[in-house]
Design an enzyme around this catalytic site. Structure first.
Site, PDB file in Angstrom:
ATOM      1  CB  ILE A  39      -1.045  -0.076   1.004  1.00 58.62           C
ATOM      2  CG1 ILE A  39      -0.400  -0.064   2.411  1.00 58.62           C
ATOM      3  CG2 ILE A  39      -1.968  -1.168   1.020  1.00 58.62           C
ATOM      4  CD1 ILE A  39      -1.085   0.362   3.775  1.00 58.62           C
TER       5      ILE A  39
ATOM      6  CB  ALA B  84      -2.958  -1.005  10.284  1.00 58.45           C
TER       7      ALA B  84
ATOM      8  CE1 TYR C 131      -2.140   1.242  15.203  1.00 54.81           C
ATOM      9  CE2 TYR C 131      -2.994   1.353  16.948  1.00 54.81           C
ATOM     10  CZ  TYR C 131      -3.234   0.721  15.795  1.00 54.81           C
ATOM     11  OH  TYR C 131      -4.178   0.142  15.486  1.00 54.81           O
TER      12      TYR C 131
END
Length: 281
Positions: A39, A62, A127
């Site tokens: 990605i 992620a 994060y």
């Protein structure tokens, strides 16, 4: 004609659950791990998505290693922010609905009340900041999106708290577990089913999706051993007893306001979900 669904992060614990569920429901499913679509590579993302022309994209890929993110912020932002931008731009270009899986870590945990979808965000660590940046790209660059914030995720695939407790419970008779962080456990199957329900509509927006009710990690651990009929002494301890690189929100309890106001099915209680998971897997 069946709808095409592209799932990023298809090798992760939620991604695998999504691939299984959407396949079982008759969708034409394309699951991509990093090996097939990175990605962070915008040209590759555009090529894959423009070729496939999916109706729905569920973006669950992620950088999720919360502590590691503190020492490699550029990597976290590259994946969670710019990776999400790349997916959002390509999804918008083909007119696909987009689901972005986000996190309770967009909140700082200082509220006494549960967080609803309109509560102000204020992430504590890298994060949470990088996932919130991803949310912002989705809002700015896409017109048909569902931002799905979730928390304390576990299921049959991948590593998670439930599996860790079961493993430790076999090895030890006594454990200390944090009792001053509260949140909402989420079973991947219930999360996937809610996502399935969302994408069948045009009720776009931000959703808090977790099992109902809330607990501390200590209470969660006790329930795991109780249902599994394992004799393990669980002792409460504080966050300060477990020094970690990244700060955790003390309260990340969700209110499911959007689920309720948009008349989606309420999500079952975390104890019921945990019982179902432990008895069936």
């Amino acid at each position: 004609m069946s709808q095409k669904v592209l799932i990023t992060g298809a090798n992760g614990q939620l991604g695998k659950e999504l691939v299984e569920l959407f396949t079982a429901k008759g969708f034409e499913v394309y699951g991509f791990g990093r090996d097939k679509m990175d990605i962070t590579n915008q040209a590759q993302v555009q090529e894959v998505i423009s070729t496939l022309k999916p109706n729905i994209i569920i973006h669950s890929a992620a950088h999720t290693q919360v502590d590691l993110a503190e020492s490699e912020p550029e990597q976290a932002f590259s994946i969670n922010a710019y990776g999400t931008r790349n997916v959002a731009v390509a999804a918008e270009a083909v007119g696909a609905k987009l689901v972005y899986v986000s996190t309770d870590y967009v909140f700082d945990g200082t509220n006494d009340e549960p967080y609803n979808e309109f509560s102000p965000t204020s992430p504590l660590g890298i994060y949470g900041k990088s996932k919130l940046a991803g949310e912002q790209f989705v809002r700015d660059l896409h017109s048909k999106f569902f931002i799905v914030r979730t928390s304390w995720v576990y299921g049959k695939h991948g590593a998670n708290f439930v599996k860790t407790m079961l493993k430790l419970g076999k090895e030890r008779k006594e454990l200390s577990v944090v009792d001053d962080q509260r949140g909402c456990p989420t079973y991947t199957l219930d999360l996937a089913n809610t996502i399935l329900e969302l994408v069948g509509t045009q009720k776009y927006g931000v959703y808090h999706v977790s099992n109902s009710g809330n607990c501390s990690w200590y209470e969660f651990a006790r329930e795991i051993f109780k249902i599994s009929e394992m004799e393990v002494q669980v002792n409460p301890c504080t966050t300060a007893d477990f020094q970690r690189p990244a700060a955790r929100p003390a309260n990340s309890v969700f209110e499911h306001m959007s689920i309720k106001l948009n008349n989606f099915n309420p999500i079952r209680h975390w104890r019921e979900a945990l019982n179902s998971f432990l008895k069936n897997n």
